[in-house]
Design a protein around this motif. Structure first.
Motif, PDB file in Angstrom:
ATOM      1  N   PRO A 483      13.303 -15.952 -64.783  1.00 46.60           N
ATOM      2  CA  PRO A 483      13.566 -14.599 -64.256  1.00 46.60           C
ATOM      3  C   PRO A 483      14.696 -14.560 -63.230  1.00 46.60           C
ATOM      4  N   PRO A 484      14.717 -15.432 -62.198  1.00 45.63           N
ATOM      5  CA  PRO A 484      15.874 -15.392 -61.285  1.00 45.63           C
ATOM      6  C   PRO A 484      17.187 -15.769 -61.958  1.00 45.63           C
ATOM      7  N   LEU A 485      17.135 -16.625 -62.992  1.00 46.73           N
ATOM      8  CA  LEU A 485      18.359 -16.930 -63.729  1.00 46.73           C
ATOM      9  C   LEU A 485      18.913 -15.682 -64.406  1.00 46.73           C
ATOM     10  N   ARG A 486      18.028 -14.848 -64.931  1.00 42.02           N
ATOM     11  CA  ARG A 486      18.506 -13.604 -65.541  1.00 42.02           C
ATOM     12  C   ARG A 486      19.120 -12.675 -64.497  1.00 42.02           C
ATOM     13  N   ILE A 487      18.514 -12.594 -63.321  1.00 46.23           N
ATOM     14  CA  ILE A 487      19.082 -11.763 -62.252  1.00 46.23           C
ATOM     15  C   ILE A 487      20.459 -12.279 -61.857  1.00 46.23           C
ATOM     16  N   ALA A 488      20.591 -13.607 -61.743  1.00 44.01           N
ATOM     17  CA  ALA A 488      21.892 -14.200 -61.417  1.00 44.01           C
ATOM     18  C   ALA A 488      22.899 -13.936 -62.535  1.00 44.01           C
ATOM     19  N   LEU A 557      15.263 -17.657 -81.463  1.00 42.72           N
ATOM     20  CA  LEU A 557      14.955 -16.847 -80.290  1.00 42.72           C
ATOM     21  C   LEU A 557      14.615 -15.416 -80.693  1.00 42.72           C
ATOM     22  N   LEU A 558      14.012 -14.692 -79.751  1.00 45.59           N
ATOM     23  CA  LEU A 558      13.686 -13.289 -79.960  1.00 45.59           C
ATOM     24  C   LEU A 558      14.677 -12.428 -79.193  1.00 45.59           C
ATOM     25  N   PRO A 559      15.258 -11.431 -79.810  1.00 46.65           N
ATOM     26  CA  PRO A 559      16.183 -10.545 -79.079  1.00 46.65           C
ATOM     27  C   PRO A 559      15.433  -9.698 -78.059  1.00 46.65           C
ATOM     28  N   LEU A 560      16.128  -9.306 -77.025  1.00 45.96           N
ATOM     29  CA  LEU A 560      15.520  -8.489 -75.976  1.00 45.96           C
ATOM     30  C   LEU A 560      15.281  -7.083 -76.528  1.00 45.96           C
ATOM     31  N   SER A 561      14.021  -6.704 -76.658  1.00 40.77           N
ATOM     32  CA  SER A 561      13.683  -5.418 -77.263  1.00 40.77           C
ATOM     33  C   SER A 561      13.268  -4.366 -76.251  1.00 40.77           C
ATOM     34  N   ASP A 562      12.820  -4.749 -75.069  1.00 40.32           N
ATOM     35  CA  ASP A 562      12.466  -3.796 -74.022  1.00 40.32           C
ATOM     36  C   ASP A 562      12.539  -4.490 -72.669  1.00 40.32           C
ATOM     37  N   SER A 563      12.229  -3.749 -71.628  1.00 39.86           N
ATOM     38  CA  SER A 563      12.386  -4.255 -70.268  1.00 39.86           C
ATOM     39  C   SER A 563      11.366  -5.341 -69.964  1.00 39.86           C
ATOM     40  N   LEU A 564      11.821  -6.359 -69.252  1.00 36.36           N
ATOM     41  CA  LEU A 564      10.939  -7.395 -68.742  1.00 36.36           C
ATOM     42  C   LEU A 564      10.570  -7.083 -67.293  1.00 36.36           C
ATOM     43  N   GLU A 565       9.739  -7.923 -66.722  1.00 38.45           N
ATOM     44  CA  GLU A 565       9.237  -7.642 -65.376  1.00 38.45           C
ATOM     45  C   GLU A 565      10.366  -7.549 -64.361  1.00 38.45           C
ATOM     46  N   GLU A 566      11.336  -8.460 -64.433  1.00 41.10           N
ATOM     47  CA  GLU A 566      12.440  -8.416 -63.478  1.00 41.10           C
ATOM     48  C   GLU A 566      13.353  -7.219 -63.710  1.00 41.10           C
ATOM     49  N   ASP A 567      13.427  -6.739 -64.956  1.00 37.96           N
ATOM     50  CA  ASP A 567      14.219  -5.541 -65.224  1.00 37.96           C
ATOM     51  C   ASP A 567      13.621  -4.331 -64.524  1.00 37.96           C
ATOM     52  N   ILE A 568      12.306  -4.207 -64.609  1.00 42.48           N
ATOM     53  CA  ILE A 568      11.629  -3.086 -63.962  1.00 42.48           C
ATOM     54  C   ILE A 568      11.766  -3.182 -62.449  1.00 42.48           C
ATOM     55  N   PRO A 596       3.354 -14.040 -73.034  1.00 42.94           N
ATOM     56  CA  PRO A 596       4.335 -14.666 -72.128  1.00 42.94           C
ATOM     57  C   PRO A 596       5.381 -15.512 -72.846  1.00 42.94           C
ATOM     58  N   ASN A 597       5.004 -16.255 -73.866  1.00 41.23           N
ATOM     59  CA  ASN A 597       5.985 -17.100 -74.547  1.00 41.23           C
ATOM     60  C   ASN A 597       7.090 -16.277 -75.198  1.00 41.23           C
ATOM     61  N   GLU A 598       6.737 -15.121 -75.727  1.00 41.05           N
ATOM     62  CA  GLU A 598       7.752 -14.257 -76.317  1.00 41.05           C
ATOM     63  C   GLU A 598       8.711 -13.744 -75.255  1.00 41.05           C
ATOM     64  N   GLU A 599       8.196 -13.441 -74.070  1.00 39.77           N
ATOM     65  CA  GLU A 599       9.062 -12.982 -72.983  1.00 39.77           C
ATOM     66  C   GLU A 599      10.043 -14.070 -72.559  1.00 39.77           C
ATOM     67  N   GLN A 600       9.574 -15.313 -72.532  1.00 39.14           N
ATOM     68  CA  GLN A 600      10.472 -16.403 -72.147  1.00 39.14           C
ATOM     69  C   GLN A 600      11.596 -16.575 -73.171  1.00 39.14           C
ATOM     70  N   LEU A 601      11.273 -16.462 -74.431  1.00 41.43           N
ATOM     71  CA  LEU A 601      12.310 -16.570 -75.463  1.00 41.43           C
ATOM     72  C   LEU A 601      13.291 -15.403 -75.379  1.00 41.43           C
ATOM     73  N   MET A 602      12.816 -14.239 -75.008  1.00 43.07           N
ATOM     74  CA  MET A 602      13.707 -13.095 -74.807  1.00 43.07           C
ATOM     75  C   MET A 602      14.652 -13.343 -73.632  1.00 43.07           C
ATOM     76  N   ARG A 603      14.139 -13.958 -72.574  1.00 36.88           N
ATOM     77  CA  ARG A 603      14.990 -14.250 -71.419  1.00 36.88           C
ATOM     78  C   ARG A 603      16.096 -15.237 -71.801  1.00 36.88           C
ATOM     79  N   ILE A 604      15.734 -16.265 -72.546  1.00 38.37           N
ATOM     80  CA  ILE A 604      16.740 -17.241 -72.965  1.00 38.37           C
ATOM     81  C   ILE A 604      17.763 -16.573 -73.868  1.00 38.37           C
ATOM     82  N   SER A 605      17.311 -15.747 -74.779  1.00 30.58           N
ATOM     83  CA  SER A 605      18.221 -15.038 -75.668  1.00 30.58           C
ATOM     84  C   SER A 605      19.175 -14.146 -74.885  1.00 30.58           C
TER      85      SER A 605
END
Length: 870
Positions: A483-488, A557-568, A596-605
């Motif tokens: 999550p902080p990597l995505r913010i960065a 990987l899974l594409p980002l389809s909606d907001s994650l916790e850090e997005d909100i 949770p595992n799907e969310e992590q793959l979305m973050r990496i994607s």
């Protein structure tokens, strides 16, 4: 609508004036005062609910809170405080004058009974106010069809169905205060009208949060401290004492502000562009106390479209107090750190306080102290993140603080007299240097995440061992930093134009100007050779993204389809420029049902998508080729020789010994990788080199354009002083001169001290990084030519293994006398000849031995060399 808005507003103003006069002479619970309060509240509600878009209705929700709620809360608080102080004073006097205790109680009207009665009245008032504001929230939701508030109302437990069915009946007496509800909803017709109604709902949520906070703060039950206090002995001691250790009774129970915090959070999520809710969250965090969290919320209150202006002064006060406490507790902190082992809880607590202290020091920077704290923050952050000792929320707060501090410095200038008491005025030049400090700190925090992330990607299990599920390859540490990597990553993508303006080089120019030296220039869209920190960051970024792409191929990987916790959570934060979660609705992200595992793959994607997006930007310094992200060599501008006259002299031998000793004292860090893939090697097309190529049967070398020399070692680098771990170059193999064309040779220069086998495998401090795969240089060929047919001699390891230094020594240096041949040894170097009887260890001299061997200090010795065996 029997009355127009103008008449109602005029009546409300008159009633407010009379109510203010009554509060000066009467108690807040007086019947006459209560009658006028309800009368004023009815006028405000008529404006708010029946004339919502009239000009007189502007800020009426604020008047409703300040004039009919907060004014009475403040009156109760003031009276309770006066009685509490009187009771405490009587208690102290009774201890000193035991005989006069009864006389003092008679003379003083204030006592415990009066205190309990007033406190009970206050808590009853707060309970009634909470019911009123809940009814107002539900009425606003129904009257204006505010579907955006449904998630918040559901979290409060106020509605149970999507259509807004309310839980519970109206509060007693509230039905005759609210105006009659119209038959049809007053749905906003424009976006501006909807935003205004959402703003009213946002303030109502904040009012509910304030009421919940006061109800907890003035609650003395359950062993809590005295009303209005966060610490101290329990306010009430039961008549029946508990068995066991009597000291337990003197420990007060911590207050619980979860209810208030929940309402503030929902207010911020409902209107993320407003900073009021974040300011209230900062206040709650200071109660806990959580100094780091409080500072984060203060920055969030300022770095939004509609900042809450009082947050600037309150943040300055918060940092000043934290710095004072930090300085007073220095000895206690040192004793704690001296005891081994230091608990993880204490390490984390010290780190969080140190971050706040660093932000406080930036307001009135003392260069030496700021540099020390910057270094310590980097080192502790690196250790705690890599050791999985920091939770994700804390890591995110550190990243957000670095981004918020830079944005506030660039966009907001504190001009109020109140703020100036905490911060000394700075000249424009000082502001520029401080901006680089903030930017450099931001890069440091991002680099920690990149280095730890790359380390976690080194040894992953194969896909066969995880049943072809890429999510099972994600380590626990890597999950925490995603999550902080995505913010960065979002910050970097949104601020790429600013990063490419090279703030580090601007600070360097300012320092050179202050010295009176010639100000160097830089090409547009280039990264200066003086910007070591910036280049280091881009190297780490490309290395991490390459490792991430190789470890997690895009098709898995899974594409980002909606907001994650850090997005909100990060919505409205201006440093990110709406790069997170703006394209998804809040309700959809909460009902997606992801694991949770799907969310992590979305973050990496999404991380990989950001990197590829930046590759496609014209000003981007990175490229993607053959499955690897690389830093473009075309954007790296070397430090040219024309600036050498203004640069510092090479360091003395003794200084290099100290610097290398400091570096070698650090443990070898597997996270530090060589940056050679982006470092170019300076070459020349001299005639002698071309002849050497022809001699060995190769084509003459021509690079098309001659590059200028650069300064190899700069002890006065413009980047902030950080730890030796930052400055040290990674371990790279010593370049071998042996090959199929000839025999090994080496050169030794008196300006370098003796090297241990471990030191010989490293490049000098501050030198450019050597290539991991040595390139065939002109010097290699020439030494092979001149050694052709000769018996190989013992190899001396050069203290300088950077290929960018060698051409300077090969074809002469401005440090060498012009009368000497570049191929012959100088008079002082005769002991280095092949026929010398000196041993190998004697040839590698030390700082003290250089003067003994050559008769003068090594730092003044002319740079020349001879080939062994020539």
């Amino acid at each position: 609508m029997s009355e127009d808005s103008t008449t109602i507003a005029r009546e409300a103003k008159s009633i407010h004036q009379s109510l203010k006069e009554l509060l000066k002479t009467k108690e807040p619970y007086d019947k006459e005062v209560e009658f006028q309060r309800k009368n004023l509240r009815k006028r405000h509600l008529n404006l708010l609910l029946l004339h919502p878009y009239a000009s007189e209705t502007k800020d009426v929700e604020t008047h409703l809170w300040m004039q009919t709620s907060y004014a009475f809360i403040a009156s109760y608080k003031n009276r309770i405080s006066i009685i509490d102080r009187a009771i405490q004073t009587n208690a102290r006097q009774s201890e000193q004058h035991q005989g006069k205790q009864q006389q003092n109680q008679k003379q003083n009207a204030h006592g415990p009974v009066e205190y309990r009665k007033l406190l009970q009245r206050f808590r009853q008032f707060l309970a009634e106010e909470e019911k009123f504001w809940i009814q107002l929230v539900l009425r606003m939701y129904r009257s204006f069809n505010l579907k955006e508030a449904e998630p918040a109302l559901a979290s409060f437990g106020l509605i149970t169905e999507p259509n807004g069915a309310a839980n519970g009946a109206e509060a007693n007496g509230s039905h005759n205060i609210f105006p009659q509800e119209p038959s049809s909803a007053l749905t906003p017709s424009t976006e501006a009208e909807k935003e205004s109604r959402l703003s009213v709902m946002n303030k109502a949520f904040i009012c509910l949060g304030d009421i919940a906070r006061y109800r907890e703060l003035y609650n003395e039950s359950g062993g809590r401290p005295r009303a209005g206090h966060e610490a101290g002995a329990p306010a009430r001691r039961g008549k029946i004492r508990r068995k066991g250790n009597s000291g337990i009774e003197n420990v007060a129970m911590a207050r619980n502000y979860d209810r208030a915090q929940q309402r503030y959070e929902q207010a911020r999520l409902l209107l993320p562009d407003d900073g009021n809710a974040s300011h209230q969250l900062a206040i709650v965090a200071s109660y806990i106390p959580d100094k780091l969290g409080s500072l984060t919320h203060y920055y969030r209150a300022l770095c939004v479209k509609h900042p809450f202006e009082p947050a600037a002064e309150n943040m300055a006060t918060h940092m000043t107090k934290t710095l004072q406490i930090w300085n007073r507790s220095r000895q206690e902190r040192e004793r704690m750190m001296a005891s081994t082992p230091v608990s993880i809880v204490n390490q984390v607590d010290i780190f969080k306080n140190r971050v706040v202290v660093l932000h406080a020091l930036w307001r009135n920077p003392i260069d030496k102290e700021v540099k020390e704290q910057e270094r310590r923050v980097y080192e502790e952050f690196h250790r705690l993140v890599g050791g999985r000792d920091l939770p994700t929320d804390t890591i995110c707060n550190v990243i957000v603080l670095s981004q918020g501090a830079l944005w506030k410095h660039r966009m907001i200038r504190d001009t109020s007299s109140a703020t100036s008491r905490h911060e000394a005025p700075r000249a424009p030049q000082a502001n520029l240097l401080l901006e680089w400090r903030l930017f450099g700190h931001l890069l440091d925090m991002h680099i920690v995440l990149l280095e730890v992330g790359k380390h976690e990607l080194k040894e992953l299990p194969s896909m066969d061992n995880v049943d072809n599920d890429p999510a099972q390859r994600i380590t626990a540490t890597f999950r925490r930093i995603l999550p902080p990597l995505r913010i960065a990553s979002k910050w970097l993508r949104s601020n790429l134009v600013y990063v490419m303006q090279d703030p580090e080089f601007k600070a360097y120019q300012q320092k050179e100007k202050a010295k009176g030296a010639k100000i160097p220039q830089k090409g547009e869209g280039k990264i200066s050779g003086h910007s070591h920190h910036t280049v280091r960051f881009w190297n780490r970024y490309t290395q991490f993204m390459t490792a991430l792409a190789n470890a997690f191929p895009g098709e898995r990987l899974l594409p980002l389809s909606d907001s994650l916790e850090e997005d909100i959570d990060m919505r409205g934060f201006l440093p990110l420029k709406k790069a997170v979660g703006e394209s998804f609705s809040l309700s959809d992200s909460r009902t997606s049902g992801r694991v949770p595992n799907e969310e992590q793959l979305m973050r990496i994607s999404d991380l990989l998508a950001d990197a590829h997006t930046m590759v496609g930007i014209d000003i981007s310094p990175i490229t993607y080729d053959a499955g690897a992200f690389k830093l473009k060599e075309s954007v790296l501008e070397p430090r040219s020789s024309r600036h050498r006259s203004t640069g510092p002299n090479p360091p003395p031998v003794q200084e290099q010994i100290i610097m290398e000793a400091i570096r070698d004292s650090q443990p070898d860090d597997p996270l530090k990788d060589e940056d050679a893939r982006t470092e170019g090697t300076s070459r020349t097309d001299d005639d002698i080199v071309n002849e050497a190529f022809k001699f060995v049967g190769l084509e003459p070398f021509d690079d098309g354009e001659e590059e200028e020399d650069e300064i190899v070692w700069n002890p006065k680098a413009t980047s902030p002083t950080v730890s030796p771990r930052l400055q040290a170059t990674p371990i790279v193999p010593t370049k071998s001169l042996s090959g199929s064309l000839g025999h090994p040779s080496a050169l030794a220069s008196p300006v370098h001290p003796p090297l241990s086998p471990k030191q010989a495998m490293k490049t000098p401090i501050g030198s450019p990084r050597a290539s991991a795969v040595p390139a065939l240089t002109a010097q290699d060929l020439l030494m092979n030519v001149m050694n052709a047919g000769r018996r190989p001699s013992a190899t001396l390891v050069s203290a300088v293994d950077s290929p960018r230094i060698q051409p300077q020594l090969l074809f002469g240096s401005e440090l060498a006398p012009l009368t000497h041949s570049i191929w012959s040894a100088s008079h002082d170097e005769q002991p280095l000849k092949f026929g010398s009887r000196r041993s190998f260890s004697q040839l590698l001299w030390g700082a003290a031995g250089a003067e003994r061997i050559f008769g003068k200090p090594a730092s003044t010795y002319s740079v020349s060399f001879s080939f062994i065996g020539v």
